[in-house]
Design an enzyme around this catalytic site. Structure first.
Site, PDB file in Angstrom:
ATOM      1  N   TYR A  14       0.859  -1.182   0.000  1.00 44.26           N
ATOM      2  CA  TYR A  14       0.000   0.000   0.000  1.00 44.26           C
ATOM      3  C   TYR A  14       0.894   1.231   0.000  1.00 44.26           C
ATOM      4  O   TYR A  14       1.838   1.320   0.789  1.00 44.26           O
ATOM      5  CB  TYR A  14      -0.909   0.031   1.251  1.00 44.26           C
ATOM      6  CG  TYR A  14      -1.704   1.310   1.320  1.00 44.26           C
ATOM      7  CD1 TYR A  14      -2.990   1.375   0.800  1.00 44.26           C
ATOM      8  CD2 TYR A  14      -1.132   2.473   1.844  1.00 44.26           C
ATOM      9  CE1 TYR A  14      -3.693   2.561   0.804  1.00 44.26           C
ATOM     10  CE2 TYR A  14      -1.836   3.666   1.852  1.00 44.26           C
ATOM     11  CZ  TYR A  14      -3.115   3.701   1.334  1.00 44.26           C
ATOM     12  OH  TYR A  14      -3.811   4.886   1.328  1.00 44.26           O
ATOM     13  N   GLU A  52      -3.185   7.636  -4.396  1.00 42.08           N
ATOM     14  CA  GLU A  52      -3.018   6.344  -3.728  1.00 42.08           C
ATOM     15  C   GLU A  52      -2.806   5.200  -4.718  1.00 42.08           C
ATOM     16  O   GLU A  52      -3.441   5.173  -5.774  1.00 42.08           O
ATOM     17  CB  GLU A  52      -4.284   6.068  -2.899  1.00 42.08           C
ATOM     18  CG  GLU A  52      -4.226   4.789  -2.088  1.00 42.08           C
ATOM     19  CD  GLU A  52      -5.610   4.397  -1.559  1.00 42.08           C
ATOM     20  OE1 GLU A  52      -5.919   4.761  -0.415  1.00 42.08           O
ATOM     21  OE2 GLU A  52      -6.364   3.752  -2.299  1.00 42.08           O
TER      22      GLU A  52
END
Ligand code: GDP
Ligand code: MN
Length: 380
Positions: A101, A189
């Site tokens: 992530y 992101e």
């Protein structure tokens, strides 16, 4: 303003972040054609402005042409969290060695962007964040200095990335920062950022949100705006230049000025009610805007009463009253309407509304109490 995955991926790729080969399809036939060009397996991905598509059945890795046909038709005729799927991204399927992530968001409480990473990314990142928060590594970025390469390296170290991957990870983090800054993003992101079975990084997903307040200098994005994927009320509000945010309560609010709108919502809450929305009609609002605003508020079936709170300055109360009159002719006022007009031309405004079926109040507290009581269905 949120971008679709395929739009964000193009931007990420332009800034040097590797992405899988892929293209957009609107029909199962197009999806098959793309799959033939790039080769199986492919991943079919619903393009909707909502997270958690994987868990909702909007992302499928398929290995045969038959599956491409079946799954593409299924996804294209489905809804993901109330958003109908209109387009599919057909990406080359990747064999995953590790899912990471990596994201940058604005941390409003610190007034700084923060870069967040986790060595175990993917669809369960929220579960990891709530159960083992110590595995989510955060580094705050001084906006005047920007992300430093040593910070990115430290991040790689702290998420236990093998050393051979540090350099490329660092480059990707620096690119993500560059994107965040260049496009006035509130969020950039990659989840998951994967290492494939050849040891190469690829951004399998991409999210990019642009600060609406920066759109005046990010004009290219206005064309990318997918109004059909936003809530219809918010799209309608934008058309009339109204600041509108839908909330969960049952008291509709129509106010001029963002500060007064927030004060109105606070007062409603203090009186035991819940606002159905934030709505600022802005300064100098004309009757057309007021009537559009009222119609947007009433289109929410949860609304049980509407409170109009106007402090007339540049916005003249008589003009607002005329807007209310027009709206009352165009929409059926199915709930009680409480109006508080003070300031410029308030008396004329109240005069205009005479004979209408609304309740007038003098103070904000009085108006909020009335709105709460009416919304709960009690008699006053
Ligand atoms: P999201 O659920 O909306 O965040 O959609 P993602 O694009 O992140 O996809 C969800 C999950 O699908 C990812 O976390 C991956 O585990 C998986 N996935 C996506 N693309 C591929 C791929 O090319 N190969 C494999 N094996 N899995 C993939
Ligand atoms: Mn994702």
């Amino acid at each position: 303003m949120r971008l679709h995955e395929y739009q964000a991926k193009l931007i990420f790729s332009k800034h040097g972040i590797p992405i899988p080969q892929g293209r957009l399809a609107s029909t199962p036939g197009e999806a098959k054609q793309i799959a033939e060009e790039i080769g199986l397996p492919v991943v079919l991905k619903a393009q909707v402005l909502s997270g958690g598509r994987g868990k909702a059945g909007g992302v499928r890795l398929v290995k045969t042409m038959q599956e491409v046909q079946v799954e593409a038709s299924r996804i294209l005729s489905s809804q993901i969290k109330d958003f109908p799927v209109r387009k599919l991204l057909v990406d080359k399927g990747v064999e995953i060695r590790q899912e990471i992530y990596l994201g940058i968001v604005s941390d409003r409480s610190k007034g700084q962007p923060v870069i967040i990473a986790c060595g175990d990314g993917g669809i369960d990142i929220e579960i990891i964040a709530s159960r083992t928060p110590e595995r989510i590594i955060k580094t705050w970025i001084d906006p005047l200095i920007g992300l430093r390469s040593y910070q990115a390296r430290e991040l790689a170290n702290e998420i236990d990335l093998q050393k051979e991957y540090w350099k490329e990870f660092q480059q990707i983090a620096m690119s993500l920062w560059q994107i965040f800054q260049t496009y006035d993003a509130t969020m950039a992101e990659i989840n998951p950022l994967v290492i494939n079975n050849e040891g190469k990084f690829l951004a399998l997903d991409a999210k990019l949100s642009i600060d609406d307040n920066a759109l005046m200098r990010q004009r290219d994005f206005l064309e990318l705006r997918d109004l059909s994927a936003e809530s219809p009320e918010e799209a309608e509000a934008r058309k009339f230049d109204l600041s509108y945010v839908k909330l969960n309560g049952n008291i509709g609010c129509l106010v001029n000025g963002a500060g007064l709108a927030m004060a109105t919502m606070d007062t409603i809450k203090k009186c035991g009610g819940e606002p159905a929305n934030f709505l600022d009609i802005g300064g100098g609002a004309n009757s057309e805007k007021v009537s559009a605003a009222l119609m947007i508020i009433l289109s929410d079936p949860k609304v049980r009463s509407v409170l109009i709170n106007i402090f007339g300055g540049i916005t003249r109360c008589d003009e607002v009253a005329r807007g209310i009159l027009i709206a009352l002719q165009e929409v059926y006022m199915r709930v009680p309407l409480i109006v508080r007009l003070v300031g410029t031309n308030a008396e004329e405004g109240i005069e205009i509304l005479k004979g209408q079926d609304q309740i007038t109040a003098t103070t904000l507290l009085e108006a909020a109490q009335l709105a709460v009581t009416k919304a709960s269905g009690e008699e006053i």
